[in-house]
Design a protein around this motif. Sequence first.
Motif, PDB file in Angstrom:
ATOM      1  N   LEU A 171       0.824  -1.209   0.000  1.00  0.00           N
ATOM      2  CA  LEU A 171       0.000   0.000   0.000  1.00  0.00           C
ATOM      3  C   LEU A 171       0.862   1.265   0.000  1.00  0.00           C
ATOM      4  O   LEU A 171       0.516   2.268  -0.626  1.00  0.00           O
ATOM      5  CB  LEU A 171      -0.927   0.004   1.227  1.00  0.00           C
ATOM      6  N   LYS A 172       1.999   1.198   0.683  1.00  0.00           N
ATOM      7  CA  LYS A 172       2.877   2.367   0.772  1.00  0.00           C
ATOM      8  C   LYS A 172       3.655   2.599  -0.519  1.00  0.00           C
ATOM      9  O   LYS A 172       3.837   3.747  -0.940  1.00  0.00           O
ATOM     10  CB  LYS A 172       3.878   2.185   1.930  1.00  0.00           C
ATOM     11  N   ASN A 173       4.106   1.525  -1.156  1.00  0.00           N
ATOM     12  CA  ASN A 173       5.095   1.695  -2.222  1.00  0.00           C
ATOM     13  C   ASN A 173       4.719   1.124  -3.585  1.00  0.00           C
ATOM     14  O   ASN A 173       5.433   1.386  -4.552  1.00  0.00           O
ATOM     15  CB  ASN A 173       6.435   1.064  -1.779  1.00  0.00           C
ATOM     16  N   GLU A 174       3.666   0.344  -3.692  1.00  0.00           N
ATOM     17  CA  GLU A 174       3.318  -0.233  -4.994  1.00  0.00           C
ATOM     18  C   GLU A 174       2.437   0.731  -5.789  1.00  0.00           C
ATOM     19  O   GLU A 174       1.472   1.286  -5.268  1.00  0.00           O
ATOM     20  CB  GLU A 174       2.593  -1.561  -4.824  1.00  0.00           C
ATOM     21  N   ARG A 175       2.798   0.941  -7.052  1.00  0.00           N
ATOM     22  CA  ARG A 175       2.038   1.820  -7.927  1.00  0.00           C
ATOM     23  C   ARG A 175       1.848   1.135  -9.282  1.00  0.00           C
ATOM     24  O   ARG A 175       2.622   0.264  -9.669  1.00  0.00           O
ATOM     25  CB  ARG A 175       2.769   3.154  -8.134  1.00  0.00           C
ATOM     26  N   SER A 176       0.807   1.556 -10.012  1.00  0.00           N
ATOM     27  CA  SER A 176       0.538   1.019 -11.351  1.00  0.00           C
ATOM     28  C   SER A 176       0.603   2.135 -12.376  1.00  0.00           C
ATOM     29  O   SER A 176       0.181   3.264 -12.107  1.00  0.00           O
ATOM     30  CB  SER A 176      -0.837   0.354 -11.398  1.00  0.00           C
ATOM     31  N   VAL A 177       1.147   1.803 -13.539  1.00  0.00           N
ATOM     32  CA  VAL A 177       1.258   2.759 -14.647  1.00  0.00           C
ATOM     33  C   VAL A 177       0.680   2.108 -15.899  1.00  0.00           C
ATOM     34  O   VAL A 177       1.001   0.955 -16.210  1.00  0.00           O
ATOM     35  CB  VAL A 177       2.729   3.155 -14.893  1.00  0.00           C
ATOM     36  N   LYS A 178      -0.162   2.825 -16.611  1.00  0.00           N
ATOM     37  CA  LYS A 178      -0.759   2.298 -17.835  1.00  0.00           C
ATOM     38  C   LYS A 178       0.323   2.088 -18.888  1.00  0.00           C
ATOM     39  O   LYS A 178       1.106   2.985 -19.186  1.00  0.00           O
ATOM     40  CB  LYS A 178      -1.821   3.264 -18.358  1.00  0.00           C
ATOM     41  N   PHE A 179       0.360   0.873 -19.446  1.00  0.00           N
ATOM     42  CA  PHE A 179       1.384   0.520 -20.436  1.00  0.00           C
ATOM     43  C   PHE A 179       0.797   0.693 -21.837  1.00  0.00           C
ATOM     44  O   PHE A 179      -0.010  -0.124 -22.285  1.00  0.00           O
ATOM     45  CB  PHE A 179       1.837  -0.920 -20.198  1.00  0.00           C
ATOM     46  N   GLU A 180       1.195   1.754 -22.505  1.00  0.00           N
ATOM     47  CA  GLU A 180       0.670   2.058 -23.841  1.00  0.00           C
ATOM     48  C   GLU A 180       1.656   1.690 -24.954  1.00  0.00           C
ATOM     49  O   GLU A 180       1.256   1.201 -26.001  1.00  0.00           O
ATOM     50  CB  GLU A 180       0.332   3.554 -23.926  1.00  0.00           C
ATOM     51  N   HIS A 181       2.948   1.930 -24.743  1.00  0.00           N
ATOM     52  CA  HIS A 181       3.962   1.658 -25.781  1.00  0.00           C
ATOM     53  C   HIS A 181       4.441   0.209 -25.663  1.00  0.00           C
ATOM     54  O   HIS A 181       5.604  -0.050 -25.352  1.00  0.00           O
ATOM     55  CB  HIS A 181       5.131   2.634 -25.634  1.00  0.00           C
ATOM     56  N   ASN A 182       3.539  -0.727 -25.907  1.00  0.00           N
ATOM     57  CA  ASN A 182       3.851  -2.132 -25.619  1.00  0.00           C
ATOM     58  C   ASN A 182       4.195  -2.948 -26.866  1.00  0.00           C
ATOM     59  O   ASN A 182       3.829  -4.119 -26.961  1.00  0.00           O
ATOM     60  CB  ASN A 182       2.694  -2.779 -24.851  1.00  0.00           C
ATOM     61  N   ASN A 183       4.886  -2.334 -27.814  1.00  0.00           N
ATOM     62  CA  ASN A 183       5.361  -3.082 -28.976  1.00  0.00           C
ATOM     63  C   ASN A 183       6.821  -2.733 -29.209  1.00  0.00           C
ATOM     64  O   ASN A 183       7.164  -1.577 -29.482  1.00  0.00           O
ATOM     65  CB  ASN A 183       4.537  -2.754 -30.216  1.00  0.00           C
TER      66      ASN A 183
ATOM     67  N   ILE B 255       1.974  -1.568 -15.915  1.00  0.00           N
ATOM     68  CA  ILE B 255       3.320  -1.730 -15.372  1.00  0.00           C
ATOM     69  C   ILE B 255       3.234  -1.543 -13.858  1.00  0.00           C
ATOM     70  O   ILE B 255       2.574  -0.627 -13.373  1.00  0.00           O
ATOM     71  CB  ILE B 255       4.290  -0.689 -15.961  1.00  0.00           C
ATOM     72  N   THR B 256       3.892  -2.427 -13.114  1.00  0.00           N
ATOM     73  CA  THR B 256       3.906  -2.309 -11.657  1.00  0.00           C
ATOM     74  C   THR B 256       5.230  -1.707 -11.204  1.00  0.00           C
ATOM     75  O   THR B 256       6.299  -2.152 -11.619  1.00  0.00           O
ATOM     76  CB  THR B 256       3.719  -3.680 -10.987  1.00  0.00           C
ATOM     77  N   LEU B 257       5.144  -0.697 -10.346  1.00  0.00           N
ATOM     78  CA  LEU B 257       6.328  -0.050  -9.779  1.00  0.00           C
ATOM     79  C   LEU B 257       6.357  -0.268  -8.282  1.00  0.00           C
ATOM     80  O   LEU B 257       5.330  -0.159  -7.610  1.00  0.00           O
ATOM     81  CB  LEU B 257       6.317   1.462 -10.039  1.00  0.00           C
ATOM     82  N   TRP B 258       7.555  -0.564  -7.766  1.00  0.00           N
ATOM     83  CA  TRP B 258       7.784  -0.554  -6.324  1.00  0.00           C
ATOM     84  C   TRP B 258       8.771   0.563  -6.046  1.00  0.00           C
ATOM     85  O   TRP B 258       9.886   0.568  -6.573  1.00  0.00           O
ATOM     86  CB  TRP B 258       8.344  -1.892  -5.859  1.00  0.00           C
ATOM     87  N   LEU B 259       8.344   1.516  -5.224  1.00  0.00           N
ATOM     88  CA  LEU B 259       9.165   2.681  -4.929  1.00  0.00           C
ATOM     89  C   LEU B 259       9.976   2.461  -3.655  1.00  0.00           C
ATOM     90  O   LEU B 259       9.621   1.655  -2.801  1.00  0.00           O
ATOM     91  CB  LEU B 259       8.280   3.917  -4.758  1.00  0.00           C
TER      92      LEU B 259
END
Length: 489
Positions: free
Chosen positions: A118-130, A200-204
Amino acid sequence: MIFIFRKNIKTILRSLLTNPILIIGYWIFCYELASLCRYGRINNNIYILLLCIVFLISIIAFTTIRIIKDREYGSKKSNTWQYISIIIILAITLFYGVEIYKSATNYGGKLAWTIERLKNERSVKFEHNNIYEYGVEGIFEDINKEYTLPKKLYMASDFKLTFNSDGTITSFDTFVYGKNTDGKEESYLITYDKNKSQDITLWLNGYAGSDYDDDKLVEPLIKTVNAIPVQQTVSKWNESKYGLVYYGKRNWGYNTEGIININEEGKEVHLEEATSEIIGYTVSIFVPGKEKEMIPARYNLIGDPSWSKSNTTPNQDSSKEKQQELTNNNEQFFLSKEVGYQLNFTDKALGSTFYSLSKTVDGGETWEVINEDPFIGGIGSVSGITFINDKLGFIGAIRPSGTNGELYRTDDGGISFKKVNYTPHEVKLNSGQSISPFDSPGMPYEKDGVFNMLVGQGSDGDYNGNSSALYQSKDNGETWEYVKEVKSS
């Protein structure tokens, strides 16, 4: 009226606290809640927890209605039983409260991982996926839309990616770090699995073991992939799935197998016969699982002098130490020119990284996995690897928090490892408080038949100028004794 209401409240509370059935239901509820926090097995616990909640609410409702109707109900319990029941409830609450607290701290249970997520996981929309259209630069472009990455990025781990024959990226992972415009370090554990999520999953804020080694720069990866004719390269293999891997700058010695030098326009550059070792920021394209049958295409971008061939002419009298200087690092160690060991990233989960151990006996041309889990579980990052001989070796780990580390020892050539234990050295502060600041062991080394090990303080260390503790062993690293404190140079 107010007096009667207050009296009813007190009577209700006293009746509830002294109700044996309610105490049993409360105990079961606390047990299941603590179990859920520690193990996270929702399917095993959630139904019992819901049943307990319904049961407790029913008891409370029944007792309340009964007392309102009959004021004498619940007032006949002895004082002794009232005290005993209160002590039992307090004991249950304290015991399971401590268990839940442990589950929420120091990665002691599933609750701690949930809080960390909850503190550090973030999601980013992946558009340039080719990869054919956007290379890997599109990945960082998508992340930059929501999180401004440092301009100069370094890898704490390798960059690995898979894609389909139509160029669709199916997975990738890496761990990068760098300093933002304010000079503060930022780190990003980046993962993507098309089968699990379209984002895309990010851990900060993970511990990257930052050494700012230019051999691990991310920029050469982006520029090289932009220059590689990826679609043309994989078309000759006619497979459904392909892989891309980048370890940073690599030394290939004089082995030219699969090496392709290209310029920024993607055209192949033919150089003279190698009169020096091949060193470059190599990006490899391959068919997963068929690397031996189909030689990977290993691309080196020619243009920047520091990215291509070394200008050093090989010295026939070059020592073994010089050869190791070019190949050994935190994740790889060569015992000789032919025999080497390598820790390989295998998976990431909830901030932890998992590794296997491989061995080569032909100078790195082929590798064989000899241990699927040398660290006996997930770690934050590798802190080192060394072998004294073909049987005795050590590997080091940093925990996900970065504040402490662990050392593991093998005496069967890496087939199995055991955690190395040493007695923490306590120091007394001016305030009289005792602390044990030394908790991050470095790689042992042998001198005059005695093994030496410096134990540092981890990322949170600030005691006495971030000094270290020197330990020594006279039984090949099985047991260790504290010798003295060593000041940082």
